[in-house]
Design a protein around this motif. Structure first.
Motif, PDB file in Angstrom:
ATOM      1  N   UNK A   1       0.702  -1.315   0.163  1.00  0.00           N
ATOM      2  CA  UNK A   1       0.147   0.160  -0.035  1.00  0.00           C
ATOM      3  C   UNK A   1       1.063   1.271   0.002  1.00  0.00           C
ATOM      4  N   UNK A   2       1.829   1.231   0.800  1.00  0.00           N
ATOM      5  CA  UNK A   2       2.670   2.295   0.857  1.00  0.00           C
ATOM      6  C   UNK A   2       3.635   2.542  -0.532  1.00  0.00           C
ATOM      7  N   UNK A   3       4.205   1.633  -1.007  1.00  0.00           N
ATOM      8  CA  UNK A   3       4.808   1.886  -2.327  1.00  0.00           C
ATOM      9  C   UNK A   3       3.752   2.096  -3.319  1.00  0.00           C
ATOM     10  N   UNK A   4       2.892   1.704  -3.391  1.00  0.00           N
ATOM     11  CA  UNK A   4       1.750   2.022  -4.770  1.00  0.00           C
ATOM     12  C   UNK A   4       1.431   3.368  -4.426  1.00  0.00           C
ATOM     13  N   UNK A   5       0.922   3.904  -3.215  1.00  0.00           N
ATOM     14  CA  UNK A   5       0.634   5.150  -3.221  1.00  0.00           C
ATOM     15  C   UNK A   5       1.654   6.081  -3.426  1.00  0.00           C
ATOM     16  N   UNK A   6       2.980   5.904  -3.142  1.00  0.00           N
ATOM     17  CA  UNK A   6       4.061   6.721  -3.140  1.00  0.00           C
ATOM     18  C   UNK A   6       4.289   6.766  -4.768  1.00  0.00           C
ATOM     19  N   UNK A   7       4.045   5.646  -5.548  1.00  0.00           N
ATOM     20  CA  UNK A   7       4.268   5.793  -6.709  1.00  0.00           C
ATOM     21  C   UNK A   7       3.520   6.726  -7.465  1.00  0.00           C
ATOM     22  N   UNK A   8       2.287   6.420  -7.065  1.00  0.00           N
ATOM     23  CA  UNK A   8       1.166   7.066  -7.789  1.00  0.00           C
ATOM     24  C   UNK A   8       1.066   8.667  -7.484  1.00  0.00           C
ATOM     25  N   UNK A   9       1.418   8.988  -6.323  1.00  0.00           N
ATOM     26  CA  UNK A   9       1.563  10.446  -5.958  1.00  0.00           C
ATOM     27  C   UNK A   9       2.771  11.117  -6.643  1.00  0.00           C
ATOM     28  N   UNK A  10       3.916  10.433  -6.680  1.00  0.00           N
ATOM     29  CA  UNK A  10       4.989  10.890  -7.583  1.00  0.00           C
ATOM     30  C   UNK A  10       4.846  11.087  -8.973  1.00  0.00           C
ATOM     31  N   UNK A  11       4.144  10.123  -9.471  1.00  0.00           N
ATOM     32  CA  UNK A  11       3.576  10.362 -11.022  1.00  0.00           C
ATOM     33  C   UNK A  11       2.897  11.673 -11.135  1.00  0.00           C
TER      34      UNK A  11
END
Length: 274
Positions: A97-107
């Motif tokens: 959950x953390x890595x997917x939200x980070x990735x989406x937010x950075x995009x």
């Protein structure tokens, strides 16, 4: 490429650090997310949560509706309470959950920066319902993500990027605080000078001068008769200025000459980040 070149430095520094953070945390297993960092009271998960939350606010997302637990004893101010909200709401999120939200937010944020066409003095959202210029917002995000990248590197035993673009943004921000530390917080006497000699990946020699009225300024000209000289490596300078370590813990990495009482007072008040 942003329209205003004055913003590009901060956008580039932010991009460099946020990509490094992503690379650091993507392979982490569940237990590593709970590892303590030098950032007081925050784990690896907490730092990533903070970064996600702050970038979401820059995107204009609404803040989470969340009640903080009463036993968070490190939360001692309204500013700390504001910052903790985005952290605590994610404390039970899993590694995926953390890595997917980070990735989406950075995009999303990278796209926003690529398409940025507002003037540097445009007023944008700031913590606690305040406003700040777009230029200041980007400068502080570049500073914040670089410092937290270093927090993560210390926690995970993966040093690096001490001389990356974000390091030079951090240098300029921290240098700007030195006159207050020396003249106001440490009480250096009028008509005195204190020299800071920093070596390592980022090197500089700066003199803080206190005028007859007790006001401090900083410049790159050497002082022939400083009241005190403080020398240390760049990493120690950052850790002290950002409140990641107390002076006694790095005494072997700091050399002082001249007025030892004043030097000790400066080091005692060296932490300048909230």
């Amino acid at each position: 490429m942003t329209v205003h070149p004055s913003l590009q430095t901060y956008a580039d520094a932010w991009t460099h650090s946020i990509e490094a953070i992503t690379e650091l945390v993507m392979p982490l297993v569940e237990g590593e997310w709970n590892r303590a960092t030098p950032c007081p009271a925050w784990s690896v998960r907490d730092i990533v949560s903070h970064i996600i939350g702050m970038e979401c606010e820059q995107l204009g997302d609404p803040r989470p509706i969340h009640t903080l637990p009463r036993d968070l004893y490190h939360v001692q101010s309204e500013f700390a309470r504001y910052m903790e909200m985005q952290v605590d709401v994610r404390r039970h999120h899993t590694a995926p959950e953390m890595t997917s939200e980070l990735e989406y937010t950075v995009i999303r944020r990278a796209r926003q920066l690529r398409n940025e066409n507002r003037a540097p003095d445009t007023m944008v959202r700031a913590p606690l319902g305040a406003e700040q210029t777009l230029e200041l917002a980007l400068r502080m995000r570049a500073f914040d993500v670089w410092v937290h990248e270093q927090d993560l590197r210390w926690a995970l035993g993966k040093p690096g990027n001490l001389d990356s673009p974000g390091a030079y943004v951090a240098r300029d921000i921290l240098l700007h605080t030195l006159p207050r530390v020396v003249a106001k917080d440490a009480g250096a006497p009028p008509n005195s000078a204190v020299v800071f000699d920093i070596h390592g990946p980022v090197e500089f020699l700066r003199t803080v001068r206190v005028d007859a009225d007790g006001h401090g300024t900083v410049d790159g000209a050497p002082s022939l008769g400083p009241l005190a000289t403080i020398a240390m490596d760049w990493e120690t300078f950052v850790r002290l200025a950002c409140g990641r370590v107390r002076p006694h813990a790095v005494a072997d990495r700091v050399k002082t000459e001249g007025d030892q009482h004043l030097a000790a007072a400066i080091l005692r008040d060296f932490a300048v980040t909230p």
